[in-house]
Write an enzyme that holds these catalytic residues in place. Structure first.
Site, short mmCIF file in Angstrom:
data_model
loop_
_atom_site.label_atom_id
_atom_site.label_comp_id
_atom_site.label_asym_id
_atom_site.label_seq_id
_atom_site.Cartn_x
_atom_site.Cartn_y
_atom_site.Cartn_z
N ASP A 1 0.52 -3.91 12.55
CA ASP A 1 -0.81 -3.95 13.17
C ASP A 1 -1.88 -4.44 12.18
OD1 ASP A 1 -0.29 -1.65 15.63
OD2 ASP A 1 1.02 -1.68 13.89
N GLN B 1 1.98 -2.22 5.53
CA GLN B 1 2.27 -0.84 5.93
C GLN B 1 2.60 -0.68 7.42
OE1 GLN B 1 -0.84 2.22 5.02
NE2 GLN B 1 0.70 2.86 3.55
N GLU C 1 0.84 -1.20 0.00
CA GLU C 1 0.00 0.00 0.00
C GLU C 1 0.88 1.25 0.00
OE1 GLU C 1 -2.27 -0.89 3.51
OE2 GLU C 1 -3.01 -2.74 2.59
N HIS D 1 -0.86 1.38 15.73
CA HIS D 1 0.43 1.65 15.08
C HIS D 1 1.56 1.43 16.09
CE1 HIS D 1 -2.66 3.91 12.90
NE2 HIS D 1 -1.94 3.66 11.82
N GLU E 1 -4.36 -6.48 2.54
CA GLU E 1 -3.18 -7.17 3.07
C GLU E 1 -3.15 -8.64 2.67
OE1 GLU E 1 -5.08 -5.12 4.91
OE2 GLU E 1 -3.66 -3.47 5.09
#
Ligand SMILES: Cc1ncc(C[n+]2csc(CCOP(=O)(O)OP(=O)(O)O)c2C)c(N)n1
Ligand SMILES: [Mg+2]
Lengths: 349, 353
Positions: free
Chosen positions: B78, B75, B27, B121, B53
Site C-alpha cells: 500500500d 513494509q 523500514e 493494509h 519508500e
C-alpha cells in the site's frame, strides 16, 4: 593541485575540452533545428565546471572508482573523461551506433559502464536516490571510490533531494557522496525566486551537519578549486558534501523553448580573457582551437549521417540483462505479436 | 513445517551466507523488530532504513548499479505507490542503456487482504507490477515455493518483485524446506526472535543447515490435474481454490488447477495446453477488476484459444472500489472468498457447451 598551480598545458587542455563541448552542443542544437533529431537538451554554459569535474574524477569500473549520477547537461564532463563527441551526435540522430542507448533515448543521456557513468534519465531527481546506493556500497572498509550526483536548482524541490540529505548523513549510514547542484536560477520557464524561500540550496545541507560550499561555476579556477576540495573531502572523510555552483544556461532550457542564445555570462569568453591576460594563450591560438573543433565536429556529424537507424526488431532486446542470453531479448513479450513493418525514417539532406 | 514468513527468513539467510546478498533493508527490517511480519529476524545483513519508500527503492537501485545483491522491503505494498517511477527506472535500466547495465535487485512487499487491514493494509499490487516492464514478478502461496522463489529472485540478474500474500504469512507449509527441522517447535526455537525485549537484545538465530532449492521463475505449479475445467490463480486465493477443488474431486469433478507463481513472464505454455484441453477456464485474483492482470489472461485466451473454448472464460477479481473496508461485511464482498470462488467453479463446469 590548486587551480593556480595548473600548468599551461593543463589550462590549454581545459580550454580545448570546453570549446569542444560548446561546439558539440551548438552542432546538436543545429541538428535539432534541421529536423535531424527530435529533441535537444544539454550543457552549453556549464563547461567551466563540467570540464574540471571530468578531469578530477577517478574514473573506472566498480566501487573503487567514482560513480557518477549525472544530470542531462553533462556533455563536457563526459568529454573531459575521454568520451567521444561523435557518440553524442549519434545519440542526437538516434542511430543504431548510439553507444549509450541504441537509438532509444534523448541526447546527453549517457550510460558508460567502464567509467561508472550510470544511465542518465529524463526524470528529475531520482538520481539523488540511486546515488545513495552506490555511495552505500562505497562505505566498504578501505574503499577509495566516491559517488558524485549532479542536478539542477529547480529539481531540489523534489522530495528526492531531501531524501538524499537525510540518508547520506544518517548516523547509521554516513556516506561518501558529493551532491552538486548547478544553479541556473530556472526550471524551464519558472524563475527560482518565486518558488524558493531559502536563500541558497546549499543552506539546506547545514541542518544535517553536511559540509556545504557555494561557488561560481562560470569561473574555471574557482570551480576547479571548489570541486577538488569537495572531492578530496569526500574521498578522505567518507562523508557527504553539498556543492552549489552558479552556472549559465546559454541556450535556454531545451529545444522545447527554441534554444535561442541567452544573454548570460559565457564561461569560455571569461576563461579566454584570463588565458590571454596570463599569457597562456594568444587570441589567435584560442581561435585556432575553435576552428579545429569545428572541423572535428563537422567531420563527425558527416560520418553519423551515413550510419543506419536501429533495426525495428531490436525493440525487444535488452529488456532483460545480457546474462539472460539472447541479447536480453524478451521473446515472451514478442510472442504476443508485433508487426515490424514501418515507415523508414526520412533521409535527411 | 515453516510458515511463509519463516521460509522467506530462511531463504534470506541462505542468500546472505551462500548467494552474496550484501544488504537486506527497509523500514523496521533490522533489529530489534526484524520486519513488520518477522521475515527478517536474526539476519546479519539486515538494517533499518529511514521511513522513506522512494529512498528505499533508490538505495536498492544504486546497490544494483554498484554490482551488489540486495533485498529491499516495502513494509506494505500500500506504500509502494510513490515509488512507481523509481520502479520504472529500475525496469528500464538495461533497455535504456542498450544492455550496458543490469539491475539485479529484489524488492519484497506484503500484498492483499485477509487480515482486516482496512484501506491501507489490503491493497494488491500484481496488476500494477505487471505494468512495469523489465521486472520479473513472483508471488508464492506455499512455504517451499516462498523459499525457492526467493533464491531464484536473488540470483536473477534482473529486478524481481517478490509479492507476499500477507494473509498466508503464518500459513504452515506441507512440504519440508531442504534442511528444515521437521518439528515446528524446534524451528521456532531456532529462528524466531523471543518476544521479551530484554531476551531479544542478546538473541541470535541458530540456523538449520539449509540447502539450495530453486523454483524457476516463469513456471506455474500444476497443483492438481483434471479435465473438467481449468482454474488459474495465485496468492491468497490459491489454498482456497485447492481446498475446494479437492472437495469437489470427491464428488467427481476434476479441476485442472494452476498456481501461476510468476506473474511475469508467466507460464502461458502450461495454461494454454490446459485451456485447449478443458475448453473451460476461470481466472481468480483479488486486485481490482478493471485493467486487472486476469483481464490480460482473458485477452490471450480469447484471441489465441477462442476456438478451443466450450463456454465463456471467466474472471473473478476484486471489486472496483477505492479501498477495502475494515468491517468483515465489507471486506468479504470486496475480494473473492471461498463461497464466491466455489460458485464460479461450479457454474464453470455446469454451463452447457
Ligand atoms: C520528475 C519530473 N518532472 C518534470 C520534468 C520536466 N522537466 C524537465 S527539466 C525541468 C526543469 C529542471 O530544472 P532544474 O532542476 O533547475 O535543472 P535545469 O534544467 O535548470 O538544469 C522540468 C520541470 C521532468 N523531467 N521530471
Ligand atoms: Mg535550473
Amino acid at each position: 593541485m590548486a587551480a593556480k598551480q595548473l600548468t599551461k598545458e593543463k589550462l590549454r587542455e581545459i580550454h580545448s575540452l570546453m570549446v569542444e563541448g560548446r561546439i558539440l552542443e551548438e552542432r546538436l542544437i543545429k541538428m535539432n533545428k534541421a529536423g535531424e533529431g527530435y529533441f535537444w537538451i544539454g550543457g552549453p554554459g556549464e563547461e567551466a565546471f563540467a570540464v574540471p569535474f571530468g578531469m578530477l574524477v577517478h574514473k573506472g569500473q566498480g566501487i573503487q572508482s567514482d560513480f557518477l549520477h549525472l544530470h542531462y547537461r553533462a556533455s563536457a564532463t563526459v568529454l573531459a573523461m575521454g568520451g567521444n563527441s561523435i557518440d553524442a551526435i549519434r545519440q542526437m540522430r538516434s542511430v543504431s551506433t548510439d553507444p549509450y542507448s541504441g537509438g532509444r533515448n534523448f541526447v546527453n543521456h549517457y550510460a558508460i559502464k567502464r567509467w561508472n557513468i550510470v544511465p542518465v534519465f529524463s526524470c528529475i531527481e531520482p538520481q539523488y536516490l540511486q546515488a545513495l546506493g552506490t555511495a552505500h556500497a562505497q562505505r566498504e572498509k578501505g574503499c577509495k571510490g566516491i559517488t558524485v550526483v549532479t542536478g539542477g536548482d529547480a529539481g531540489t524541490a523534489e522530495g528526492d533531494f531531501a531524501s538524499a540529505l537525510v540518508w547520506s548523513s544518517r548516523p547509521a549510514g554516513i556516506s561518501p557522496m558529493l551532491m552538486i547542484v548547478t544553479n541556473n536560477r530556472f526550471g524551464i520557464s519558472t524563475p527560482w525566486d518565486g518558488q524558493h524561500g531559502e536563500k541558497n540550496v546549499a543552506d539546506r545541507g547545514k541542518a544535517f551537519g553536511i559540509q556545504t560550499v557555494i561557488a561560481n561555476g562560470n569561473d574555471v579556477f574557482e570551480a576547479w578549486d571548489a570541486l577538488e576540495t569537495a572531492m578530496e573531502y569526500v574521498r578522505k572523510e567518507r562523508k557527504p558534501y553539498l556543492l552549489e555552483l552558479s552556472v549559465s544556461r546559454l541556450y535556454g532550457h531545451s529545444s522545447a523553448s527554441g534554444a535561442p542564445r541567452w544573454n548570460e555570462p559565457d564561461c569560455i569568453e571569461l576563461f579566454e580573457e584570463k588565458l590571454i591576460k596570463q599569457k597562456v594563450m594568444t587570441k589567435e591560438e584560442c581561435q585556432a582551437v575553435h576552428d579545429k573543433m569545428l572541423t572535428k565536429i563537422t567531420e563527425a556529424y558527416k560520418q553519423v549521417q551515413l550510419e543506419p537507424f536501429p533495426d525495428p526488431t531490436s525493440i525487444y532486446d535488452h529488456v532483460w540483462s545480457k546474462e539472460d542470453g539472447n541479447n536480453g531479448r524478451d521473446t515472451f513479450a514478442e510472442q504476443m505479436g508485433v508487426d515490424f513493418t514501418h515507415n523508414p525514417p526520412q533521409a535527411h539532406h | 513445517m515453516a510458515s511463509i514468513a519463516q521460509a522467506i527468513r530462511m531463504a534470506l539467510h541462505y542468500g546472505e551466507t551462500h548467494l552474496e546478498v550484501s544488504d537486506i533493508f527497509g523500514e523496521d527490517v533490522g533489529p530489534p523488530l526484524g520486519g513488520a511480519f518477522t521475515v527478517t529476524q536474526g539476519l546479519t545483513k539486515s538494517w533499518n532504513s529511514p521511513l522513506d519508500e522512494r529512498g528505499i527503492i533508490g538505495m536498492a537501485s544504486g546497490l544494483g548499479l554498484a554490482g551488489k545483491r540486495c533485498v529491499a522491503e516495502i513494509q506494505f505494498c500500500d506504500y509502494i505507490f510513490n515509488t512507481i517511477d523509481l520502479l520504472k527506472l529500475a525496469g528500464n535500466t538495461a533497455w535504456c542503456s542498450n544492455g550496458e547495465f543490469n539491475m539485479p535487485i529484489v524488492v519484497m512487499t506484503p500484498v492483499g487482504s485477509g487480515i482486516h487491514g482496512s484501506v491501507y493494509h489490503s491493497h494488491s499490487f500484481d496488476a500494477w507490477a505487471a505494468r512495469i516492464p523489465g521486472w520479473k514478478i513472483v508471488i508464492p502461496s506455499t512455504s517451499l515455493d516462498a523459499y525457492g522463489l526467493m533464491l531464484s529472485a536473488i540470483v536473477d540478474p534482473n529486478p524481481v518483485m517478490y509479492l507476499i500474500p500477507k494473509a498466508l504469512m503464518r500459513t504452515k507449509g506441507e512440504e519440508l524446506i531442504p534442511g528444515e527441522p521437521a518439528s515446528d517447535k524446534e524451528l521456532r526455537d531456532l529462528i524466531d526472535a523471543p518476544v521479551d525485549a530484554k531476551a531479544r537484545a542478546t538473541w541470535k538465530a541458530r540456523w538449520p543447515a539449509l540447502k539450495e532449492h530453486y523454483v524457476p521463475i516463469g513456471k506455474a505449479k500444476h497443483v492438481r490435474q483434471g479435465n473438467a475445467a481449468t482454474v488459474v490463480s495465485y496468492g491468497r486465493t490459491m489454498p482456497i481454490i485447492t481446498q475446494i477443488a479437492n472437495r469437489l474431486a470427491d464428488q467427481g469433478i476434476d479441476y485442472d488447477v494452476f498456481d501461476l507463481r510468476t506473474i511475469y513472464p508467466y507460464d502461458w505454455e502450461a495454461l494454454k495446453a490446459s485451456i485447449e484441453r478443458t475448453g473451460r477456464v476461470l481466472f481468480v485474483n483479488e486486485d481490482t477488476e478493471v485493467a486487472n492482470f486476469g483481464e490480460h489472461l482473458m485477452r490471450r485466451t480469447c484471441e489465441e484459444l477462442f476456438y478451443s473454448l466450450k463456454v465463456r472464460p471467466r474472471l473473478l477479481a476484486g471489486k472496483q472500489i477505492p479501498g477495502i473496508g475494515i468491517s468483515p461485511s465489507l471486506e468479504d464482498v470486496s475480494v473473492p472468498q471461498a463461497n464466491h470462488i466455489e460458485k464460479e467453479m461450479l457454474e464453470l463446469v455446469h454451463e452447457p457447451a
